[in-house]
Design a protein around this motif. Sequence first.
Motif, PDB file in Angstrom:
ATOM      1  N   ASN A 115       0.829  -1.212   0.000  1.00  0.00           N
ATOM      2  CA  ASN A 115       0.000   0.000   0.000  1.00  0.00           C
ATOM      3  C   ASN A 115       0.863   1.263   0.000  1.00  0.00           C
ATOM      4  OD1 ASN A 115      -2.314  -1.550  -0.004  1.00  0.00           O
ATOM      5  ND2 ASN A 115      -2.529  -1.504   2.222  1.00  0.00           N
ATOM      6  N   GLU A 118       2.201   1.858  -3.474  1.00  0.00           N
ATOM      7  CA  GLU A 118       1.134   2.370  -4.345  1.00  0.00           C
ATOM      8  C   GLU A 118       0.838   3.833  -4.035  1.00  0.00           C
ATOM      9  OE1 GLU A 118      -1.943  -0.557  -3.701  1.00  0.00           O
ATOM     10  OE2 GLU A 118      -1.297  -1.711  -5.441  1.00  0.00           O
ATOM     11  N   VAL A 123       3.344   1.470  -9.488  1.00  0.00           N
ATOM     12  CA  VAL A 123       2.294   0.592  -9.980  1.00  0.00           C
ATOM     13  C   VAL A 123       2.661  -0.825  -9.562  1.00  0.00           C
ATOM     14  CG1 VAL A 123       1.075  -0.264 -12.003  1.00  0.00           C
ATOM     15  CG2 VAL A 123       1.810   2.129 -11.907  1.00  0.00           C
ATOM     16  N   PHE A 124       1.890  -1.359  -8.657  1.00  0.00           N
ATOM     17  CA  PHE A 124       2.166  -2.681  -8.088  1.00  0.00           C
ATOM     18  C   PHE A 124       1.676  -3.767  -9.023  1.00  0.00           C
ATOM     19  CE2 PHE A 124       2.860  -5.655  -4.742  1.00  0.00           C
ATOM     20  CZ  PHE A 124       1.893  -6.613  -4.915  1.00  0.00           C
TER      21      PHE A 124
END
Length: 150
Positions: A115, A118, A123-124
């Motif tokens: 988290n 992000e 961009v995970f």
Amino acid sequence: MYIETLKKELKERKYRMTPQRELVLKVFMEHDAEHLGADDVYRILFSKKHSVSKATVYRTIDLLVEFGFLRRLEFGEGIYRYELAKKDKLHHHFVCKICGKIYEIKESYLENLKNSLENQGFVFENFDLKIYGICPKCARKSKKNPLRRK
């Protein structure tokens, strides 16, 4: 759940659900807590008297990885291992250097890391944390036998 989703995905991509594809996926569903290699899957199917070639097992696993049903893992053994890809179940692995057992790590701080990345604009897609060490069982054994541990 996985079987129906796979049938739908195959149909959308103009593939068909073969009995062999279903059998391979079922092996992973039945052995969900394990990290199986393609040869492990082949041996399981062979032991259950299913006639699926080794080549079919390998091709099916590649297809399941491509479609996002399986996650490919490499633990430094020179082979790939696989597990069901559960998008809502982020976890990582601890590998015992003595017995080779693979433990899943399911800690919330890893979700916090995702988290945080992000939130910083990253961009995970995926990440795979592997920790190598000695599991509690092997550590107890090595304490009993100090010559075992180097």
